[in-house]
Design a protein around this motif. Structure first.
Motif, mmCIF file in Angstrom:
data_model
loop_
_atom_site.group_PDB
_atom_site.id
_atom_site.type_symbol
_atom_site.label_atom_id
_atom_site.label_comp_id
_atom_site.label_asym_id
_atom_site.label_seq_id
_atom_site.Cartn_x
_atom_site.Cartn_y
_atom_site.Cartn_z
ATOM 1 N N HIS A 12 67.719 69.508 44.041
ATOM 2 C CA HIS A 12 68.916 69.732 44.960
ATOM 3 C C HIS A 12 68.446 71.005 45.712
ATOM 4 O O HIS A 12 67.748 71.814 45.119
ATOM 5 C CB HIS A 12 70.266 69.671 44.648
ATOM 6 C CG HIS A 12 70.668 70.577 43.419
ATOM 7 N ND1 HIS A 12 70.481 71.914 43.451
ATOM 8 C CD2 HIS A 12 70.543 70.365 42.033
ATOM 9 C CE1 HIS A 12 70.988 72.475 42.295
ATOM 10 N NE2 HIS A 12 70.893 71.768 41.402
ATOM 11 N N SER A 13 69.242 71.324 46.712
ATOM 12 C CA SER A 13 68.971 72.537 47.226
ATOM 13 C C SER A 13 69.744 73.724 46.352
ATOM 14 O O SER A 13 70.506 73.532 45.859
ATOM 15 C CB SER A 13 69.710 72.531 48.876
ATOM 16 O OG SER A 13 70.032 73.873 49.376
ATOM 17 N N LYS A 15 71.324 76.023 47.527
ATOM 18 C CA LYS A 15 72.399 76.505 48.010
ATOM 19 C C LYS A 15 73.742 75.358 47.937
ATOM 20 O O LYS A 15 74.746 75.459 48.381
ATOM 21 C CB LYS A 15 72.446 76.772 49.419
ATOM 22 C CG LYS A 15 71.851 78.135 49.608
ATOM 23 C CD LYS A 15 71.775 78.678 51.060
ATOM 24 C CE LYS A 15 71.050 79.990 51.261
ATOM 25 N NZ LYS A 15 71.006 80.673 52.522
ATOM 26 N N TYR A 39 62.172 73.010 44.811
ATOM 27 C CA TYR A 39 63.148 72.247 44.860
ATOM 28 C C TYR A 39 62.552 71.185 46.024
ATOM 29 O O TYR A 39 61.985 71.252 46.775
ATOM 30 C CB TYR A 39 64.713 72.830 45.427
ATOM 31 C CG TYR A 39 64.409 73.330 46.736
ATOM 32 C CD1 TYR A 39 64.721 72.789 47.952
ATOM 33 C CD2 TYR A 39 63.848 74.789 46.808
ATOM 34 C CE1 TYR A 39 64.801 73.396 49.231
ATOM 35 C CE2 TYR A 39 63.792 75.508 48.112
ATOM 36 C CZ TYR A 39 64.128 74.853 49.248
ATOM 37 O OH TYR A 39 64.157 75.438 50.343
ATOM 38 N N GLY A 41 64.644 67.787 48.751
ATOM 39 C CA GLY A 41 65.633 67.504 49.282
ATOM 40 C C GLY A 41 65.541 67.448 50.809
ATOM 41 O O GLY A 41 64.379 66.967 51.549
ATOM 42 N N ASN A 42 66.576 67.557 51.463
ATOM 43 C CA ASN A 42 66.416 67.143 53.183
ATOM 44 C C ASN A 42 65.461 67.912 53.947
ATOM 45 O O ASN A 42 65.099 67.638 55.070
ATOM 46 C CB ASN A 42 67.856 66.986 53.616
ATOM 47 C CG ASN A 42 68.595 65.934 53.200
ATOM 48 O OD1 ASN A 42 68.249 64.869 52.691
ATOM 49 N ND2 ASN A 42 69.894 66.128 53.051
ATOM 50 N N PRO A 44 63.839 72.567 53.913
ATOM 51 C CA PRO A 44 63.956 73.798 53.529
ATOM 52 C C PRO A 44 65.401 74.564 53.984
ATOM 53 O O PRO A 44 65.814 74.237 54.788
ATOM 54 C CB PRO A 44 62.818 74.777 54.072
ATOM 55 C CG PRO A 44 62.392 73.945 55.356
ATOM 56 C CD PRO A 44 62.747 72.362 54.894
ATOM 57 N N VAL A 45 65.783 75.304 52.889
ATOM 58 C CA VAL A 45 66.984 76.119 53.303
ATOM 59 C C VAL A 45 66.581 77.662 53.497
ATOM 60 O O VAL A 45 65.761 78.131 52.791
ATOM 61 C CB VAL A 45 68.003 75.850 52.285
ATOM 62 C CG1 VAL A 45 68.470 74.411 52.240
ATOM 63 C CG2 VAL A 45 67.529 76.299 50.797
ATOM 64 N N TYR A 48 65.140 80.566 50.781
ATOM 65 C CA TYR A 48 64.229 79.756 49.798
ATOM 66 C C TYR A 48 63.171 78.833 50.534
ATOM 67 O O TYR A 48 62.757 77.943 49.493
ATOM 68 C CB TYR A 48 65.217 78.755 48.894
ATOM 69 C CG TYR A 48 66.312 79.531 48.324
ATOM 70 C CD1 TYR A 48 65.924 79.969 46.857
ATOM 71 C CD2 TYR A 48 67.343 79.882 48.874
ATOM 72 C CE1 TYR A 48 67.010 80.665 46.424
ATOM 73 C CE2 TYR A 48 68.543 80.490 48.171
ATOM 74 C CZ TYR A 48 68.344 80.899 46.920
ATOM 75 O OH TYR A 48 69.370 81.604 46.330
ATOM 76 N N GLU A 49 62.484 79.078 51.504
ATOM 77 C CA GLU A 49 61.711 78.247 52.149
ATOM 78 C C GLU A 49 60.464 78.206 51.402
ATOM 79 O O GLU A 49 59.686 77.144 51.523
ATOM 80 C CB GLU A 49 61.337 79.175 53.749
ATOM 81 C CG GLU A 49 62.639 78.904 54.723
ATOM 82 C CD GLU A 49 63.330 80.095 54.615
ATOM 83 O OE1 GLU A 49 64.116 80.364 55.264
ATOM 84 O OE2 GLU A 49 63.276 80.842 53.662
ATOM 85 N N TYR A 52 60.125 74.884 48.820
ATOM 86 C CA TYR A 52 60.656 73.584 49.238
ATOM 87 C C TYR A 52 59.339 72.745 49.044
ATOM 88 O O TYR A 52 57.984 73.201 49.566
ATOM 89 C CB TYR A 52 60.860 73.388 50.706
ATOM 90 C CG TYR A 52 61.075 72.210 51.145
ATOM 91 C CD1 TYR A 52 62.353 71.438 50.636
ATOM 92 C CD2 TYR A 52 60.685 71.459 52.316
ATOM 93 C CE1 TYR A 52 62.619 70.110 51.079
ATOM 94 C CE2 TYR A 52 60.838 70.192 52.798
ATOM 95 C CZ TYR A 52 62.031 69.562 52.106
ATOM 96 O OH TYR A 52 62.146 68.313 52.681
#
Length: 387
Positions: A12-13, A15, A39, A41-42, A44-45, A48-49, A52
């Protein structure tokens, strides 16, 4: 001193959710360890790029998801898992820290069996079989496979930590290994003053996050309304980030509830501090009994920062009840009888914990010992956790 490099993996992200909040609080306060958070998920956030690794396996079209997840839980070969493990093995690190959520459970096993030079530590925030599968229509029939894979992971990884003493005891019976309990970390200065709101004609009750059963929620609002009618006071339950809409609420209770958008914790805690007390539900549903006995509501750490008494609504043997019994910061309503609920409201209305009591609760649950647990786990090169 050379910092020990640890690769953290979550399905999971960084965040998202209570698990993300717990992990961020620990990572930010482990200065002697260099952590790379990876991580899936959908997408990169922000911030935290670098970590990903791509889309997740679980989720998406139902038929494909069910087939892939069942294969993953049953130990079948899956190219997706192999690819993630290959990426993680290529990372320059001294050890791995894997959160068992979703794909993480299988990845922890694969990392432990593909190599032995770098220890694998696993964090368990929720029991797969008793939490995710029990709450999901899609994965419900996979509970047996999920529990079997969980036990395999517990026996395979170098060490593991868990979110509650109830979960520690539950898994010790299943795996014959003893993990360490680790909660979120709250620094001492995060607890607000805890001044009781001025007496007024309206009683404000706060709540953040989702709920488990709307019928139990409506029973609680009805209890509040009836209790405070005798004092000629209106009661309003303020809910931040709840998935319900006003149209979901019975007409007779709609004037007693207000819904607000999700707010960041630093914004919502001051709002909670304005309330007379806060509300925390845990599932009374028998199908979720394992969950209520082994998990722990992450919102308790936000409520503690707001320094407001807590009305607990859930099973008498839940981790929520244990928390309130240990800290003396609230009361529980564990049965559907109104009189028991009224007693809990009377007790909470009279509560006025001083700042020291809030700090004692912080130390007991969310204090420095959590950092000690993770420092030991991530710096320990030897296999530990044997019963």
């Amino acid at each position: 001193m050379i910092k020990r490099k640890i690769c953290l993996f979550t399905a999971h992200s960084p965040k998202v959710g209570g698990g993300g909040a717990i992990l961020r609080s620990l990572v930010a306060n482990l200065p002697d360890i260099e952590i790379l958070w990876t991580y899936i998920g959908n997408g990169p956030v922000e911030g935290y790029e670098e970590g990903y690794l791509g889309p997740a396996l679980m989720g998406g079209p139902m038929l494909k998801d069910i087939m892939q997840t069942r294969q993953m839980l049953n130990g079948g070969k899956i190219a997706f898992i192999d690819n993630i493990v290959k990426k993680l093995l290529a990372i320059d690190c001294d050890g791995y820290w894997i959160v068992s959520h979703n794909e993480g459970l299988r990845i922890a096993i694969e990392l432990s069996t593909h190599q032995t030079e770098r220890p694998v530590h696993m964090t368990v925030h929720d029991d797969w079989a008793g939490a995710l599968c029990a709450r999901s229509v899609r994965y419900r029939f996979m509970a047996g496979a999920a529990q079997k894979l969980t036990v395999t992971a517990l026996k395979t990884v170098s060490s593991f930590d868990l979110i509650s003493a109830g979960m520690r005891d539950h898994y010790r019976k299943l795996s014959a290994r003893r993990g360490e309990v680790c909660h979120r970390y709250l620094p001492e200065g995060t607890i607000l003053a805890g001044d009781k709101p001025d007496s007024k004609n309206e009683v404000l009750v706060g709540h953040i996050g989702s709920i488990y059963d709307k019928k139990d929620l409506f029973n609680f609002i009805g209890l509040l309304k009836e209790f405070y009618q005798h004092e000629n006071k209106k009661v309003t339950l303020q809910m931040w980030g709840c998935h319900l809409k006003l149209s979901d609420v019975p007409q007779a209770l709609q004037d007693n509830i207000k819904f607000y958008d999700t707010l960041p914790e630093d914004k919502v805690v001051p709002e909670l501090a304005k309330c007379d007390f806060v509300y925390c539900m845990y599932p009374l549903n028998k199908a979720l009994h394992t969950f209520s006995k082994t998990s722990l509501p992450t919102k308790l750490s936000s409520y503690l920062q707001a320094a407001r008494p807590i009305f607990g609504h859930g099973p008498a043997d839940s981790t929520l009840a244990e928390f309130l019994g240990s800290t003396k910061l609230g009361g529980m309503w564990s049965v559907r009888y109104k009189q028991e609920g009224f007693k809990a409201l009377e007790m909470i209305s009279a509560l006025a914990p001083d700042h020291q009591q809030w700090q004692d609760a912080r130390r007991l649950y969310f204090g420095e010992k959590n950092l000690q647990v993770m420092n030991k786990a991530l710096n320990n090169r030897e296999i530990s956790g044997k019963a």
